[in-house]
Design an enzyme around this catalytic site. Sequence first.
Site, PDB file in Angstrom:
ATOM      1  N   SER A   1      44.843  39.267  48.606  1.00  0.00           N
ATOM      2  CA  SER A   1      44.993  40.430  49.499  1.00  0.00           C
ATOM      3  C   SER A   1      45.746  40.084  50.785  1.00  0.00           C
ATOM      4  CB  SER A   1      43.621  40.991  49.880  1.00  0.00           C
ATOM      5  OG  SER A   1      42.879  41.261  48.730  1.00  0.00           O
TER       6      SER A   1
ATOM      7  N   GLU B   1      37.084  37.419  36.777  1.00  0.00           N
ATOM      8  CA  GLU B   1      36.465  37.798  38.044  1.00  0.00           C
ATOM      9  C   GLU B   1      35.555  39.021  37.902  1.00  0.00           C
ATOM     10  OE1 GLU B   1      39.234  38.100  41.307  1.00  0.00           O
ATOM     11  OE2 GLU B   1      37.736  38.997  42.612  1.00  0.00           O
TER      12      GLU B   1
END
Length: 379
Positions: free
Chosen positions: A132, A248
């Site tokens: 991110s 994930e």
Amino acid sequence: MNYSFELPPRSTKLDALREEVREFLIKNLSSIPMHMRARSWHGFDAEFSRKVAERGWVGMTWPKKYGGQERTMLERYVVLEEMVAAGAPVNAHWTGDRQSGQLLLRYGTDHQKESILPKVARGEIFFCIGMSEPDAGSDLANIRTRATRAPGGWIVNGTKIWTSGAHQKHYMIMLARTRPPEDDRHAGMSQFMVDLGLPGIAVRPIRNMAGELHFNEVVFTDCFLPDDCLVGTEGDGWKQVMSELSFERSGPERFLTAQILLRELVRIAGQQPGDEVSAAIGSLVAHLATLRRMSFAVASALQDKREVGTIASIVKDLGSVFEQSIPDIARQVLSLEQLQDEEFQDVFRYTMLASPSFSIYGGTREILRSIIGKSLQAA
Ligand SMILES: Cc1cc2nc3c(=O)[nH]c(=O)nc-3n(C[C@H](O)[C@H](O)[C@H](O)COP(=O)(O)OP(=O)(O)OC[C@H]3O[C@@H](n4cnc5c(N)ncnc54)[C@H](O)[C@@H]3O)c2cc1C
């Protein structure tokens, strides 16, 4: 595309491993109070991670030559599930075990695998994930961090944000643009394995709503990365990241993060709970049992090397809805007197403040539902 959640047959080997992990946890968690256990897989304790590694429970599915134990995804699942359900502070080794190690196994060079994976499996090296950026979360293809070719390597400039544990971990798997965006926005990105101790990297912790230092801003200023930091093929970063996200999104941490609060709710409810409390606990446990089966089925699919992108997204979305419901339900059904219990309050306070993040990290609710919707439409 197969959307079924098929369970593997019950195995006494897995039951025996479960007992082994429970014994380990009883011995090693007894001094950790419930409000610390409420942090669960976000709790960082390097010493605890080393003890887990000593038992061979970090990188346990990896080849022995890279420090692994060559055990199955289902055995690994049992270990993770018991750890998170008990609120063990597993954060230090979690990301390396869950996804960075898997990524290196799949795309890394022999040198990367030989030099790094055994140290991860011994609990000596911890990883974080630098995807991110300030303008690139859901829209990850919008990243601006640039890695530019230089003699013998790459020069990196840019800013990552919300990087969990960067202030405590040794390495980051970092996504950067190695070519400017083209018509295909997903082209031209690459992944790098970054030693966070290198010059040109500033790690700045950001305090979260619960008052804790969990995530960070990580700024790269003319940071030189040698050639062998590139993971996989230059330009294939997007494809690699997408394969990593399946690991994930599907694990037991996606529905067990608020488990300690559920345990506290059961404790406070006592032996003679009223109808409303009984019904609430019954409903939560039924949801939990279903999610557990679904998540275990994803582990089984991973073991069989089946594609799990969509079913992992379903587990993550349903799991975060479930986790987020626990503080609200507890607050509604317990009496004022019951809510005064100090230990309960500490666990409740932390879980309440942490719960908005459950449906943000690892892909937001809207993004996951969009993935599920598109995939169902295509089926
Ligand atoms: C506790 C925590 C830990 C984190 N750890 C890490 C980490 O270790 N490494 C890392 O790289 N990142 C990490 N993140 C970042 C996380 O992955 C991003 O916050 C997430 O992807 C959302 O991105 P954003 O914050 O930029 O929000 P945005 O993408 O700006 O989204 C804002 C809102 O708009 C919605 N939205 C956006 N696009 C669409 C769309 N196309 N359709 C419908 N709705 C949309 C979103 O669902 C959300 O509700 C962490 C986040 C948290 C909360």
